[in-house]
Design a protein around this motif. Structure first.
Motif, mmCIF file in Angstrom:
data_model
loop_
_atom_site.group_PDB
_atom_site.id
_atom_site.type_symbol
_atom_site.label_atom_id
_atom_site.label_comp_id
_atom_site.label_asym_id
_atom_site.label_seq_id
_atom_site.Cartn_x
_atom_site.Cartn_y
_atom_site.Cartn_z
ATOM 1 N N HIS B 236 0.830 -1.212 0.000
ATOM 2 C CA HIS B 236 0.000 0.000 0.000
ATOM 3 C C HIS B 236 0.863 1.260 0.000
ATOM 4 O O HIS B 236 0.548 2.244 -0.661
ATOM 5 C CB HIS B 236 -0.929 0.007 1.224
ATOM 6 N N ARG B 237 1.932 1.193 0.763
ATOM 7 C CA ARG B 237 2.828 2.352 0.801
ATOM 8 C C ARG B 237 3.385 2.621 -0.600
ATOM 9 O O ARG B 237 3.371 3.762 -1.076
ATOM 10 C CB ARG B 237 3.976 2.090 1.783
ATOM 11 N N LEU B 238 3.835 1.532 -1.257
ATOM 12 C CA LEU B 238 4.389 1.696 -2.600
ATOM 13 C C LEU B 238 3.315 2.203 -3.562
ATOM 14 O O LEU B 238 3.610 2.990 -4.466
ATOM 15 C CB LEU B 238 4.975 0.375 -3.100
ATOM 16 N N ALA B 239 2.109 1.760 -3.365
ATOM 17 C CA ALA B 239 1.021 2.198 -4.244
ATOM 18 C C ALA B 239 0.766 3.686 -4.046
ATOM 19 O O ALA B 239 0.609 4.444 -5.002
ATOM 20 C CB ALA B 239 -0.237 1.392 -3.951
ATOM 21 N N GLY B 243 2.906 5.290 -6.704
ATOM 22 C CA GLY B 243 1.934 5.054 -7.764
ATOM 23 C C GLY B 243 1.973 3.647 -8.347
ATOM 24 O O GLY B 243 1.615 3.439 -9.505
ATOM 25 N N ALA B 244 2.420 2.680 -7.554
ATOM 26 C CA ALA B 244 2.481 1.303 -8.064
ATOM 27 C C ALA B 244 1.101 0.649 -7.996
ATOM 28 O O ALA B 244 0.219 1.099 -7.262
ATOM 29 C CB ALA B 244 3.479 0.497 -7.248
ATOM 30 N N TYR B 245 0.930 -0.381 -8.801
ATOM 31 C CA TYR B 245 -0.317 -1.150 -8.808
ATOM 32 C C TYR B 245 -0.090 -2.481 -8.090
ATOM 33 O O TYR B 245 1.018 -3.018 -8.110
ATOM 34 C CB TYR B 245 -0.780 -1.391 -10.245
ATOM 35 N N ILE B 246 -1.153 -2.982 -7.441
ATOM 36 C CA ILE B 246 -1.009 -4.182 -6.602
ATOM 37 C C ILE B 246 -1.796 -5.352 -7.195
ATOM 38 O O ILE B 246 -2.912 -5.173 -7.679
ATOM 39 C CB ILE B 246 -1.523 -3.909 -5.170
ATOM 40 N N TYR B 247 -1.201 -6.536 -7.138
ATOM 41 C CA TYR B 247 -1.899 -7.761 -7.533
ATOM 42 C C TYR B 247 -1.700 -8.801 -6.434
ATOM 43 O O TYR B 247 -0.579 -8.949 -5.933
ATOM 44 C CB TYR B 247 -1.322 -8.294 -8.843
ATOM 45 N N ASN B 256 -0.928 -15.036 -0.630
ATOM 46 C CA ASN B 256 0.262 -14.703 0.136
ATOM 47 C C ASN B 256 1.428 -14.332 -0.768
ATOM 48 O O ASN B 256 2.593 -14.474 -0.403
ATOM 49 C CB ASN B 256 0.619 -15.855 1.082
ATOM 50 N N THR B 257 1.080 -13.888 -1.968
ATOM 51 C CA THR B 257 2.070 -13.345 -2.892
ATOM 52 C C THR B 257 1.498 -12.039 -3.432
ATOM 53 O O THR B 257 0.424 -12.052 -4.034
ATOM 54 C CB THR B 257 2.315 -14.304 -4.072
ATOM 55 N N LEU B 258 2.161 -10.944 -3.179
ATOM 56 C CA LEU B 258 1.688 -9.667 -3.703
ATOM 57 C C LEU B 258 2.706 -9.145 -4.711
ATOM 58 O O LEU B 258 3.913 -9.182 -4.456
ATOM 59 C CB LEU B 258 1.508 -8.638 -2.584
ATOM 60 N N TYR B 259 2.198 -8.720 -5.851
ATOM 61 C CA TYR B 259 3.052 -8.093 -6.857
ATOM 62 C C TYR B 259 2.789 -6.595 -6.836
ATOM 63 O O TYR B 259 1.644 -6.173 -6.657
ATOM 64 C CB TYR B 259 2.717 -8.616 -8.252
ATOM 65 N N PRO B 264 -0.735 -0.827 -14.740
ATOM 66 C CA PRO B 264 -1.862 -1.646 -14.268
ATOM 67 C C PRO B 264 -1.700 -3.099 -14.715
ATOM 68 O O PRO B 264 -1.115 -3.364 -15.770
ATOM 69 C CB PRO B 264 -3.081 -1.007 -14.946
ATOM 70 N N PHE B 265 -2.232 -4.015 -13.923
ATOM 71 C CA PHE B 265 -2.058 -5.425 -14.237
ATOM 72 C C PHE B 265 -2.826 -5.848 -15.482
ATOM 73 O O PHE B 265 -2.456 -6.831 -16.128
ATOM 74 C CB PHE B 265 -2.362 -6.294 -13.012
ATOM 75 N N GLU B 266 -3.878 -5.098 -15.835
ATOM 76 C CA GLU B 266 -4.559 -5.406 -17.103
ATOM 77 C C GLU B 266 -3.585 -5.197 -18.261
ATOM 78 O O GLU B 266 -3.560 -5.967 -19.221
ATOM 79 C CB GLU B 266 -5.786 -4.513 -17.340
ATOM 80 N N THR B 267 -2.798 -4.131 -18.157
ATOM 81 C CA THR B 267 -1.819 -3.841 -19.202
ATOM 82 C C THR B 267 -0.770 -4.946 -19.268
ATOM 83 O O THR B 267 -0.440 -5.449 -20.345
ATOM 84 C CB THR B 267 -1.126 -2.494 -18.916
#
Ligand code: HEM
Ligand code: SF4
Ligand code: SF4
Ligand code: SF4
Lengths: 161, 328
Positions: B236-239, B243-247, B256-259, B264-267
């Protein structure tokens, strides 16, 4: 005349059987659907039976079936004690069926618990639960067939009725 | 399941165990314990990865002893639609561009626009270690399971290779090798087809206080590992700050794996090659939500049955004086 001495025919005697049969057939089918066999053995290729290979579909139906089954069990027990016991007694074959259904349900409940996100069982326990759910189900099926052939129903009329 | 347990001794053990159940000596669940918030999660910062594959090599090296050594020739399987999955020859073992029984981590790449500039991103892909893993929930046999620290493992001593875990995994992660495992001792022609393999998050290393190899060996520190709350907070901090996106935070009910990604992950999802052994970045609904909801319904159902039955008994009792033989 009072209920105690009058033979009665209850609606349950008519609708229980088909309902019970259909429900348990569904449980057996969707239960076996939990194992990856319907696709391997071409059963899911039969038109209309494709859903048997969809693990989520069979899982969902197995769960719904369990919900209905639990409601039905309580209904049957209360109606039996409340209405039918005066006139009927359970056969020994009924006791065998009840015991196996109870064991299937208990092992099934543990399986459901295991599937909750927060519950972690040891692999040995999971396996014992799993094999016994299946084994009790096989016994239940075997006895069901034996009882069907030898015409052992659930209820005997009590003397005097 | 202790690692050293051989297939045969296991089989005996489970039969004994099953008989013990009949004698109503159900062994108590050894670790039937609610999670205490201590599930481990990893954070994979896609922005840092240079695609050097050091993680892939590290994974292969430390987990080599877990890889299948199948017995050949494979048993003939019926019906013949059942296909052999064999990665055990030299060529198969060397495959790195997808997940295989011998390659539990693969690097994907995507050419995308980051801040108006065409950039090639790369990132490691492997099992997401779902918080409520369908592979473990739906394994009909107990081979796939979640550990208390949030790791999902498939025990190769127990797995029959039916591939159900792969079918129900939203990312099709587990990979099959024919010719190994318990099925050889049961009905090799008729049931099972080997063993399923995937990242086990180096659970044996973690148990000994070591890092997963892929995390340790990465020169760019792409991954970090820690309690899930902290990992989520960091994502969340990075987001927020960068401006990072989270998956992975909510995918399949939470993994238990967050990217974290610069796009955006759609891209990303559009730009990666997807297919067998090459997972997607789609949105994923909680696959086990129905099971959680219906478990609650199972608690309520008996009361519904009770209410219906009491109503019924009451109604019939009021008709006590009716004619004999009438259907009540
Ligand atoms: C009498 C009715 C039932 C029959 C015939 C039946 C049959 C089966 C069979 C054959 C399986 C697959 C073998 C296995 O994985 O062990 C199975 C699995 C399962 N059954 Fe049943 N079952 C019945 C009732 C129940 C009930 C009452 C519950 C729940 C309370 C339940 C929950 C489950 C679960 C959770 C699984 C494993 C599915 C999974 O999560 O992978 N079953 N059942
Ligand atoms: S070792 Fe690190 S930088 Fe290299 S490919 Fe793996 S995650 Fe990326
Ligand atoms: S990603 Fe797939 S294999 Fe990994 S835990 Fe989730 S369901 Fe299981
Ligand atoms: S955590 Fe371990 S098993 Fe999983 S990809 Fe990394 S090195 Fe391989």
């Amino acid at each position: 005349m009072t209920l105690a001495t009058t033979p009665r025919v209850f609606a349950e005697q008519r609708f229980f059987k088909p309902f019970y049969f259909l429900l348990l057939f569904t449980m057996g089918l969707t239960g076996f659907g939990q194992m990856p066999i319907f696709k391997r053995y071409y059963i899911a290729d039969i038109p209309g039976l494709g859903w048997l290979a969809d693990f989520y579909a069979t899982h969902y139906i197995h769960y719904i079936g369990a919900v209905v089954l639990f409601g039905f069990f309580v209904y049957a027990v209360v109606v039996y004690f409340g209405l039918m016991r005066r006139q009927f007694r359970l056969t020994w074959a009924a006791y065998v069926r009840i015991a196996l259904l109870a064991l299937i349900s208990i092992t099934g409940i543990f399986r459901v618990l295991k599937n909750l996100p927060d519950v972690v069982f040891s692999p040995m326990f999971t396996m014992v639960i799993d094999i016994s759910h299946l084994a009790f189900m096989m016994f239940f099926m075997a006895f069901g067939i034996i009882f069907m052939i030898s015409k052992k129903g659930w209820l005997d009329k009590k003397l005097g009725f | 399941m202790p690692k050293e347990l051989s297939r045969r001794s296991f089989l005996k053990g489970s039969l004994v165990a099953a008989c013990a159940t009949c004698a109503s000596q159900v062994p108590l669940p050894a670790s039937a314990k609610a999670k205490d918030g201590q599930e481990l999660a990893t954070l994979i910062d896609i922005r840092k990865c240079v695609g050097c594959e050091a993680c892939v090599e590290a994974c292969r090296e430390v987990n080599d002893f877990k890889y299948p050594e199948p017995e050949k020739p494979f048993p003939k399987m019926y019906p013949n639609r059942v296909k052999v999955a064999d990665w055990s020859d030299e060529e198969g073992r060397e495959v790195r561009d997808r997940l295989t029984p011998y390659n539990w981590l693969t690097i994907q790449s995507a050419t995308v626009e980051v801040d108006g500039e065409e950039t090639e991103l790369s990132f490691p892909r492997r099992c997401m270690h779902c918080q409520n893993p369908p592979c473990a929930d739906l394994c009909p046999w107990g081979a796939a399971r979640k550990l208390e620290n949030g790791i999902t493992v498939i025990h190769s001593d127990i797995c029959l290779g039916g591939k159900k875990c792969q079918v129900v995994c939203p990312w099709d992660i587990p990979q099959r090798q024919t010719g190994v495992g318990l099925y050889l001792d049961i009905l090799p022609s008729l049931a099972g087809n080997g063993v399923m393999y995937k990242c086990d998050r180096c659970y044996n290393r973690i148990a000994e206080g070591e890092m997963p190899a892929c995390i340790e060996e990465c020169p760019e520190d792409v991954q970090i590992i820690g309690p899930r709350d902290e990992i989520v907070a960091e994502a969340h901090r990075l987001a927020e700050e960068e401006g990072a996106y989270i998956y992975g935070e909510t995918e399949n009910g939470g993994t238990n794996t967050l990217y974290v990604s610069p796009v955006p992950f759609e891209t990303l999802n559009k730009a990666i090659s997807k297919g067998p052994g090459q997972p997607h970045f789609d949105k994923v609904e909680d696959q086990m939500a129905h099971a959680d909801n219906l478990a609650k319904a199972m608690l309520i159902a008996p009361f519904a049955g009770l209410a219906a039955a009491v109503g019924r008994v009451y109604k019939v009792s009021k008709k006590l004086d009716d004619k004999t033989g009438e259907v009540l």
